[in-house]
Enzyme design. Structure first.
Site, PDB file in Angstrom:
ATOM      1  N   ALA A  89      -5.177   1.000  -7.125  1.00  0.00           N
ATOM      2  CA  ALA A  89      -5.666   0.264  -8.476  1.00  0.00           C
ATOM      3  C   ALA A  89      -6.976  -0.348  -8.137  1.00  0.00           C
ATOM      4  O   ALA A  89      -7.895   0.033  -8.996  1.00  0.00           O
ATOM      5  CB  ALA A  89      -4.558  -0.804  -8.607  1.00  0.00           C
ATOM      6  N   ARG A 144      -8.236   6.784  -5.271  1.00  0.00           N
ATOM      7  CA  ARG A 144      -6.747   6.275  -5.984  1.00  0.00           C
ATOM      8  C   ARG A 144      -6.630   4.866  -5.410  1.00  0.00           C
ATOM      9  O   ARG A 144      -7.562   4.519  -4.462  1.00  0.00           O
ATOM     10  CB  ARG A 144      -5.453   7.257  -5.452  1.00  0.00           C
ATOM     11  N   ASP A 201      -0.206  -2.204  -9.086  1.00  0.00           N
ATOM     12  CA  ASP A 201      -0.843  -1.575  -9.733  1.00  0.00           C
ATOM     13  C   ASP A 201      -1.115  -2.414 -11.316  1.00  0.00           C
ATOM     14  O   ASP A 201      -2.090  -2.096 -12.013  1.00  0.00           O
ATOM     15  CB  ASP A 201      -0.416  -0.118 -10.115  1.00  0.00           C
TER      16      ASP A 201
HETATM   17  O1  MRU Z   1      -0.880   6.766  -6.992  1.00  0.00           O
HETATM   18  P1  MRU Z   1      -1.861   5.748  -6.142  1.00  0.00           P
HETATM   19  O2  MRU Z   1      -1.968   6.259  -4.870  1.00  0.00           O
HETATM   20  O3  MRU Z   1      -2.855   5.475  -6.831  1.00  0.00           O
HETATM   21  O4  MRU Z   1      -0.755   4.504  -5.956  1.00  0.00           O
HETATM   22  C1  MRU Z   1      -1.464   3.507  -5.200  1.00  0.00           C
HETATM   23  C2  MRU Z   1      -0.562   2.218  -5.172  1.00  0.00           C
HETATM   24  O5  MRU Z   1       0.623   2.398  -5.786  1.00  0.00           O
HETATM   25  C3  MRU Z   1      -0.915   1.209  -4.506  1.00  0.00           C
HETATM   26  O6  MRU Z   1       0.004   0.455  -3.825  1.00  0.00           O
HETATM   27  C4  MRU Z   1      -1.605   0.179  -5.448  1.00  0.00           C
HETATM   28  O7  MRU Z   1      -2.437   0.882  -6.160  1.00  0.00           O
HETATM   29  C5  MRU Z   1      -2.201  -0.756  -4.728  1.00  0.00           C
HETATM   30  S1  MRU Z   1      -3.790  -0.223  -3.966  1.00  0.00           S
HETATM   31  C6  MRU Z   1      -4.488  -1.670  -3.142  1.00  0.00           C
END
Ligand code: MRU
Length: 344
Positions: free
Chosen positions: A50, A48, A236
């Site tokens: 982005a 998980r 994201d």
């Molecule tokens: O649902 P997730 O854990 O994938 O959400 C991740 C986030 O919201 C992070 O802040 C985002 O992806 C940036 S990661 C460098």
């Protein structure tokens, strides 16, 4: 976090993912050999963040090619399998960008695909290192505190686990820490899947960075009491007007920062910027299953009659973003439009 620990790694014939659902209690690696396994891992948040799902998607093209060879797929069947990886989660644009980049070399075969996926992975780490330095320089100047280290707040997990390595917002915090400039990090726990308390806190422990884990609902109060110098979060997807989708709860942090008059810094590679999406209203926000909200550790906590509302992300209006740091530097967004020349 030891440098060699990678959230996403290619073994030569399969994808090795650190299982982020098992942390912090168990550090386990899942070996992914086929497209169904990868789609499942992305959707269950085994991998998980982005940039990390972008890197996993990039290698997903190689997995599809190898599976297609084993199972005698036509080129169309292999492309359809790649399309399923690309659509595994809708909000983070990195997944689509990285899959498309690697797919541009699909016709050249496996070696070319693997070389491109490795480049995606390598460039993400380089971008994170660069944005760490730019972000730290900018924040120190912007906060203007000279007589003590900084108290920073972050939301969700944006560290090595969420990327190909080092981290985005957490990369800025790691850089500040390396300069002796972190007094404490407030890590929001990140309901409902606890990326903050399970993953960010775990990374901060590995790095020896002082921190508190706090409930998401505590963040605004901590900020308004003057206990935080700046918030640093990841993203994201960032629309062309600077509206920023990130983990649900981020917009509340941004509103509190605006009210308190402290910087709200978004740290993200340019692969997260989506100039084809005009505003945050056009960003597809993933709605996840109700049980994540209605249950705790598999035990129902809400009344049987209640329904759950579980958006995984929210959108912070660009006007609340004090700065956006990418691998190319920091943009101070005043509203409206991101300068495309900086981002292309
Ligand atoms: O649902 P997730 O854990 O994938 O959400 C991740 C986030 O919201 C992070 O802040 C985002 O992806 C940036 S990661 C460098």
């Amino acid at each position: 976090m030891p440098q060699e620990l990678r959230a996403v790694d290619w073994t030569g014939s399969s994808l090795a993912l650190i299982d982020q659902t098992a942390l912090p209690h168990r550090t386990e690696t899942r070996e992914i050999r086929d497209v169904d396994g990868l789609v499942d891992a992305i959707q269950r948040l085994v991998v998980r963040g982005a940039p990390a799902i972008g890197a996993a998607g990039a290698y997903g093209v190689a997995l599809a090619l190898l599976q297609g060879e084993r199972e005698g797929w036509s080129a169309e069947e292999t492309q359809a399998a790649v399309a399923r990886v690309r659509a595994a989660r809708p909000t983070a644009v990195n997944l689509m960008v990285c899959v498309d980049r690697v797919m541009a070399r699909f016709d050249e075969g496996l070696d070319a695909v693997l070389a491109e996926a490795a480049a995606v992975q390598r460039e993400d780490v380089e971008a994170n290192r660069a944005m760490g330095a730019y972000g730290a320089d900018w924040l120190v100047k912007k906060v203007g505190v000279v007589d003590r280290p900084l108290r920073v707040l972050t939301h969700c997990n944006t560290g090595a686990l969420a990327t190909a390595g080092w981290g985005t917002a957490l990369g800025v915090i790691r850089e500040l820490h390396a300069r002796g400039l972190v007094e404490v990090v407030y890590a929001d726990e990140t309901r409902p899947l606890l990326q903050g308390s399970r993953l960010t806190a775990w990374e901060l422990v590995q790095e020896g960075i002082p921190h508190y884990v706090q409930a998401d609902g505590a963040a605004a109060g901590t900020i308004l009491r003057g206990e935080v110098d700046a918030a640093i979060v990841g993203a994201d997807r960032i629309a062309a007007n600077g509206d920023t989708a990130n983990k649900v709860g981020t917009v509340g942090v941004a509103l509190a920062c605006a009210d308190a008059g402290i910087p709200f810094l978004v740290a993200a590679p340019t692969t997260t910027v989506d100039l084809a999406t005009a505003t945050g209203a056009d960003i597809h926000i993933e709605l996840r299953g109700e049980d994540e909200i209605l249950e705790w550790s598999g035990v129902r906590t809400a009344p049987a009659e209640s329904r759950g509302h579980n958006p995984a992300f929210d959108v912070t209006p660009g006007r609340l973003v004090t700065g956006l740091v990418t691998e190319r530097g920091v943009l101070e967004i005043s509203v409206g439009e991101l300068p495309a020349h900086h981002l292309r």
